[in-house]
Enzyme design. Structure first.
Site, PDB file in Angstrom:
ATOM      1  N   ASP A  88       0.823  -1.214   0.000  1.00  0.00           N
ATOM      2  CA  ASP A  88       0.000   0.000   0.000  1.00  0.00           C
ATOM      3  C   ASP A  88       0.859   1.267   0.000  1.00  0.00           C
ATOM      4  OD1 ASP A  88       0.969   0.029   2.583  1.00  0.00           O
ATOM      5  OD2 ASP A  88      -0.987  -0.003   3.558  1.00  0.00           O
ATOM      6  N   VAL A 141     -11.642  10.378   5.747  1.00  0.00           N
ATOM      7  CA  VAL A 141     -10.755  10.703   6.871  1.00  0.00           C
ATOM      8  C   VAL A 141     -11.576  10.962   8.122  1.00  0.00           C
ATOM      9  CG1 VAL A 141      -9.184  12.461   7.784  1.00  0.00           C
ATOM     10  CG2 VAL A 141      -8.834  11.555   5.478  1.00  0.00           C
ATOM     11  N   ARG A 144     -13.141   7.532   9.532  1.00  0.00           N
ATOM     12  CA  ARG A 144     -12.297   6.570  10.248  1.00  0.00           C
ATOM     13  C   ARG A 144     -11.823   7.108  11.593  1.00  0.00           C
ATOM     14  NH1 ARG A 144      -7.299   5.804   6.049  1.00  0.00           N
ATOM     15  NH2 ARG A 144      -5.972   7.558   6.622  1.00  0.00           N
TER      16      ARG A 144
END
Length: 215
Positions: A88, A141, A144
Site C-alpha cells: 500500500d 478521513v 475513520r
C-alpha cells in the site's frame, strides 16, 4: 486467473483516505498474496506534524524515508514474491511528499540524504492509482476518526491529490492503472472488486484508465 501471475509485485497508491490499504488487503486475501504495509502510524512525528506542519515536516519526512528504506530492504531480502506481493505504498511517494512539505533548504538536505542512501527499490510490475475526489477523501478521513488525522485541512488534501495526480499523469514511467475511485465501493459491493480485477487482467499498455461509471 490470478492477477499476481501477470503482475507479481503490485502497489496500490493514492492520497490519505483513498482506500489504498483496504484495496491492497482485499487483493492479498483474494489471491493469498503477501501484504506489505506502510505502517504510517509508527511515525512518532506524524501527530505533531498535523499540529505544526512547518516545524515538524523535516523530521516526519526523514523518519518515513528511513522507515521505507528499511522496508524495501526487507522486501528484497525475503522470499515475498513466491505467491505475489501487494503493497500500500512505494518509495516514489516519499519525494512527492518531501517536495510538498519541505522548504527549499530542507528539501536540499532531504535530497542529499535520499541520494546517499542509494535505495535500490524493486520496480512494481503494476501500480494501481486510486484517483479520488477531495470531498470523498475528506469524508473518509472523518469517518475513520483517527484523532490526529482530524486536523488535516481540506487545503492540504487538495495539495496531496494534485501532487499525486501530477506524478501519475506526467512522471510515472512504469505500468499504472489510473482508477476513478469516486464510484468504486469495494467494501460494500463485491462486484466492484471483481470488476477491478477483470480490468487489471485486461491491461495491455503502460498507462491505462478505469472509470467504473462507464462500464
Amino acid at each position: 486467473m490470478n492477477i499476481f501471475n501477470k503482475y507479481p509485485y503490485i502497489v496500490v497508491e493514492g492520497p490519505i483516505g483513498s482506500g489504498k490499504s483496504t484495496l491492497a488487503r482485499l487483493l492479498a486475501n483474494q489471491f493469498n498474496a503477501n501484504m506489505f504495509s506502510e505502517k504510517a502510524e509508527r511515525n512518532p512525528f506524524l501527530p505533531k506534524f498535523y499540529e505544526d506542519m512547518k516545524h515538524y515536516a523535516l523530521p516526519t519526512q526523514l523518519f518515513f524515508l528511513f522507515q521505507r528504506a528499511n522496508q524495501i530492504s526487507e522486501l528484497k531480502q525475503n522470499d515475498f514474491f513466491r505467491n505475489g506481493v501487494v503493497a500500500d505504498f512505494f518509495l516514489q511517494k516519499d519525494p512527492i511528499f518531501a517536495r510538498l512539505n519541505l522548504d527549499n533548504e530542507e528539501f536540499k538536505l532531504y535530497d542529499q540524504i535520499y541520494r546517499h542512501l542509494e535505495i535500490k527499490a524493486p520496480t512494481p510490475d503494476l501500480v494501481i492509482y486510486l484517483q479520488t475526489p477531495v470531498d470523498l477523501l475528506r469524508a473518509r478521513v472523518e469517518k475513520r476518526n483517527i484523532g490526529y488525522e482530524q486536523k488535516i485541512s481540506t487545503e492540504y488534501l487538495e495539495r496531496i491529490a494534485e501532487s499525486y495526480s501530477s506524478y501519475f499523469h506526467n512522471d510515472h514511467n512504469s505500468n499504472v492503472l489510473i482508477v476513478n475511485n469516486e464510484s468504486l465501493d469495494i467494501l460494500k459491493d463485491k462486484s466492484s472488486l471483481n470488476m477491478l480485477i477483470e480490468r487489471i487482467l485486461s491491461i495491455s499498455s503502460i498507462r491505462e484508465y478505469f472509470n467504473p461509471r462507464l462500464t
